[in-house]
Scaffold this motif. Sequence first.
Motif, PDB file in Angstrom:
ATOM      1  N   LEU A  39      32.952  44.809  18.827  1.00  0.00           N
ATOM      2  CA  LEU A  39      32.547  43.409  18.734  1.00  0.00           C
ATOM      3  C   LEU A  39      32.597  42.744  20.097  1.00  0.00           C
ATOM      4  N   LEU A  40      33.638  43.021  20.859  1.00  0.00           N
ATOM      5  CA  LEU A  40      33.778  42.394  22.175  1.00  0.00           C
ATOM      6  C   LEU A  40      32.616  42.765  23.093  1.00  0.00           C
ATOM      7  N   LYS A  41      32.210  44.020  23.078  1.00  0.00           N
ATOM      8  CA  LYS A  41      31.072  44.442  23.902  1.00  0.00           C
ATOM      9  C   LYS A  41      29.806  43.696  23.506  1.00  0.00           C
ATOM     10  N   ARG A  42      29.630  43.514  22.212  1.00  0.00           N
ATOM     11  CA  ARG A  42      28.456  42.771  21.752  1.00  0.00           C
ATOM     12  C   ARG A  42      28.520  41.320  22.235  1.00  0.00           C
ATOM     13  N   LEU A  43      29.695  40.696  22.140  1.00  0.00           N
ATOM     14  CA  LEU A  43      29.836  39.302  22.576  1.00  0.00           C
ATOM     15  C   LEU A  43      29.548  39.167  24.066  1.00  0.00           C
ATOM     16  N   VAL A  44      30.090  40.095  24.856  1.00  0.00           N
ATOM     17  CA  VAL A  44      29.861  40.048  26.304  1.00  0.00           C
ATOM     18  C   VAL A  44      28.373  40.161  26.610  1.00  0.00           C
ATOM     19  N   THR A  45      27.704  41.114  25.954  1.00  0.00           N
ATOM     20  CA  THR A  45      26.271  41.325  26.192  1.00  0.00           C
ATOM     21  C   THR A  45      25.462  40.087  25.817  1.00  0.00           C
ATOM     22  N   GLU A  46      25.714  39.551  24.625  1.00  0.00           N
ATOM     23  CA  GLU A  46      24.902  38.436  24.140  1.00  0.00           C
ATOM     24  C   GLU A  46      25.207  37.139  24.889  1.00  0.00           C
ATOM     25  N   TYR A  47      26.463  36.900  25.241  1.00  0.00           N
ATOM     26  CA  TYR A  47      26.769  35.698  26.019  1.00  0.00           C
ATOM     27  C   TYR A  47      26.165  35.776  27.414  1.00  0.00           C
ATOM     28  N   SER A  48      26.209  36.955  28.024  1.00  0.00           N
ATOM     29  CA  SER A  48      25.606  37.118  29.352  1.00  0.00           C
ATOM     30  C   SER A  48      24.106  36.878  29.296  1.00  0.00           C
ATOM     31  N   GLN A  49      23.453  37.384  28.254  1.00  0.00           N
ATOM     32  CA  GLN A  49      22.010  37.191  28.101  1.00  0.00           C
ATOM     33  C   GLN A  49      21.656  35.733  27.849  1.00  0.00           C
ATOM     34  N   ALA A  50      22.604  34.973  27.287  1.00  0.00           N
ATOM     35  CA  ALA A  50      22.376  33.562  26.984  1.00  0.00           C
ATOM     36  C   ALA A  50      22.863  32.650  28.112  1.00  0.00           C
ATOM     37  N   ASN A  51      23.081  33.238  29.297  1.00  0.00           N
ATOM     38  CA  ASN A  51      23.465  32.487  30.510  1.00  0.00           C
ATOM     39  C   ASN A  51      24.866  31.889  30.450  1.00  0.00           C
ATOM     40  N   TRP A  52      25.738  32.471  29.626  1.00  0.00           N
ATOM     41  CA  TRP A  52      27.156  32.156  29.707  1.00  0.00           C
ATOM     42  C   TRP A  52      27.782  33.052  30.773  1.00  0.00           C
ATOM     43  N   SER A  53      29.010  32.715  31.167  1.00  0.00           N
ATOM     44  CA  SER A  53      29.739  33.516  32.148  1.00  0.00           C
ATOM     45  C   SER A  53      31.049  33.993  31.520  1.00  0.00           C
ATOM     46  N   PRO A  54      31.032  35.174  30.856  1.00  0.00           N
ATOM     47  CA  PRO A  54      32.237  35.637  30.163  1.00  0.00           C
ATOM     48  C   PRO A  54      33.313  36.141  31.119  1.00  0.00           C
ATOM     49  N   PHE A  55      34.555  35.901  30.746  1.00  0.00           N
ATOM     50  CA  PHE A  55      35.708  36.526  31.388  1.00  0.00           C
ATOM     51  C   PHE A  55      36.477  37.225  30.279  1.00  0.00           C
ATOM     52  N   VAL A  56      36.819  38.513  30.473  1.00  0.00           N
ATOM     53  CA  VAL A  56      37.425  39.321  29.422  1.00  0.00           C
ATOM     54  C   VAL A  56      38.855  39.701  29.801  1.00  0.00           C
ATOM     55  N   VAL A  57      39.773  39.499  28.859  1.00  0.00           N
ATOM     56  CA  VAL A  57      41.163  39.933  29.001  1.00  0.00           C
ATOM     57  C   VAL A  57      41.436  40.964  27.909  1.00  0.00           C
ATOM     58  N   LEU A  58      41.918  42.146  28.317  1.00  0.00           N
ATOM     59  CA  LEU A  58      42.214  43.231  27.378  1.00  0.00           C
ATOM     60  C   LEU A  58      43.701  43.553  27.415  1.00  0.00           C
ATOM     61  N   ASN A  59      44.300  43.719  26.243  1.00  0.00           N
ATOM     62  CA  ASN A  59      45.718  44.069  26.154  1.00  0.00           C
ATOM     63  C   ASN A  59      45.878  45.378  25.389  1.00  0.00           C
ATOM     64  N   ASP A  60      46.726  46.264  25.913  1.00  0.00           N
ATOM     65  CA  ASP A  60      47.054  47.492  25.205  1.00  0.00           C
ATOM     66  C   ASP A  60      48.450  47.930  25.624  1.00  0.00           C
ATOM     67  N   TYR A  61      49.088  48.708  24.759  1.00  0.00           N
ATOM     68  CA  TYR A  61      50.409  49.231  25.087  1.00  0.00           C
ATOM     69  C   TYR A  61      50.349  50.157  26.295  1.00  0.00           C
ATOM     70  N   GLU A  62      49.342  51.006  26.333  1.00  0.00           N
ATOM     71  CA  GLU A  62      49.217  52.024  27.370  1.00  0.00           C
ATOM     72  C   GLU A  62      47.826  51.972  27.994  1.00  0.00           C
ATOM     73  N   ASN A  63      47.787  51.753  29.294  1.00  0.00           N
ATOM     74  CA  ASN A  63      46.559  51.916  30.071  1.00  0.00           C
ATOM     75  C   ASN A  63      45.374  51.125  29.530  1.00  0.00           C
ATOM     76  N   ALA A  64      45.489  49.804  29.518  1.00  0.00           N
ATOM     77  CA  ALA A  64      44.370  48.960  29.110  1.00  0.00           C
ATOM     78  C   ALA A  64      43.176  49.132  30.042  1.00  0.00           C
ATOM     79  N   ASN A  65      43.426  49.657  31.254  1.00  0.00           N
ATOM     80  CA  ASN A  65      42.329  49.883  32.188  1.00  0.00           C
ATOM     81  C   ASN A  65      41.326  50.899  31.650  1.00  0.00           C
TER      82      ASN A  65
END
Length: 327
Positions: A39-65
């Motif tokens: 879902l997040l990938k879809r939101l990033v794609t569609e917001y970028s196409q609609a001229n928004w400027s997304p900033f994404v924060v990801l959290n995970d126990y191990e290696n969110a990178n």
Amino acid sequence: MILYHFFKRAALSSLLTRGYVVEPIIVVVGFLGAGKTTLLKRLVTEYSQANWSPFVVLNDYENANLDAQQFLDMLDEKSLKALNGSCICCSGIGELRESVNRIPERANGITLIEANGTTDACALMGFLGVGIEARFMPPVQISVVDVKNWQLRDIHNELEANQIQVSSLITLSHTDSVSEERLGQVKEDIRAINPTAEIMLCEELEINTLPELLPSSNSAEKLAHHKSHWSSCSVDLPNLPDPICIKEICDAIPSSVIRIKGCTVLGTEPGYTYFERCPDGEVYVRPYRGKPTTGAKLLTVGPCSDALLLESAIHNSLEAAKLRQAK
């Protein structure tokens, strides 16, 4: 908390009338494997196409990178923040809040936060909403519910139900293989837990409606802290001779480990391969974009996550591969 959101909304309205820009914050929660990253990938794609400027924060126990790097073909590296090693609903909330407040101001900005799959979603929203700078709107939560596996997680059912209690919008995933009866029952269950949330299929979601969502006014039952925090572990993963090794590794790790993720090179293939075992036992394999900055890894979340266990599973799969090649 409801009064806090009311007064902050009023203050934001005042800022808007004076020409200030305020930025929506959308928090995506849901059980492990529900489909949050999809879902997040879809939101990033569609917001970028609609001229928004997304900033994404990801959290995970191990290696969110490992997950963050998959967004580099959609976003500039400066528009990504990976938070590792602590849960943002408790010990990591301070780091999350500071990270949000350091996000640069920009035209048509929107912040998208993906919580790890074991987050106490109610606690997260209670803490995150306090201390965010006035240039941000009060955070709004979206839950992703896996219809196929909803409330079929045994001892983890309580956590899964907790994750929808204070969501303003609940999106339903994995609906293609369920009956209409099952879909209707899940919707009924959700309404009993959170009667104020809007419910829709993931494919029905429209991005232009999300910034207009209001924080949930639903009351939440407190979740025992230990039920939403499990052990995790990661080890280096060497190149694997063939895809069979992935299945053997996943099969060797007990079901109490509810999430397995890995990234490695298979055989003579030129790029990296990503794989994951979801809580229902299904194993998914797909190409990985780029090269993991921390090197190839095997990661697990859940009781019995242990480095010796993972290393043993890897060793045994490599030995089995040698026997296959010798035949």
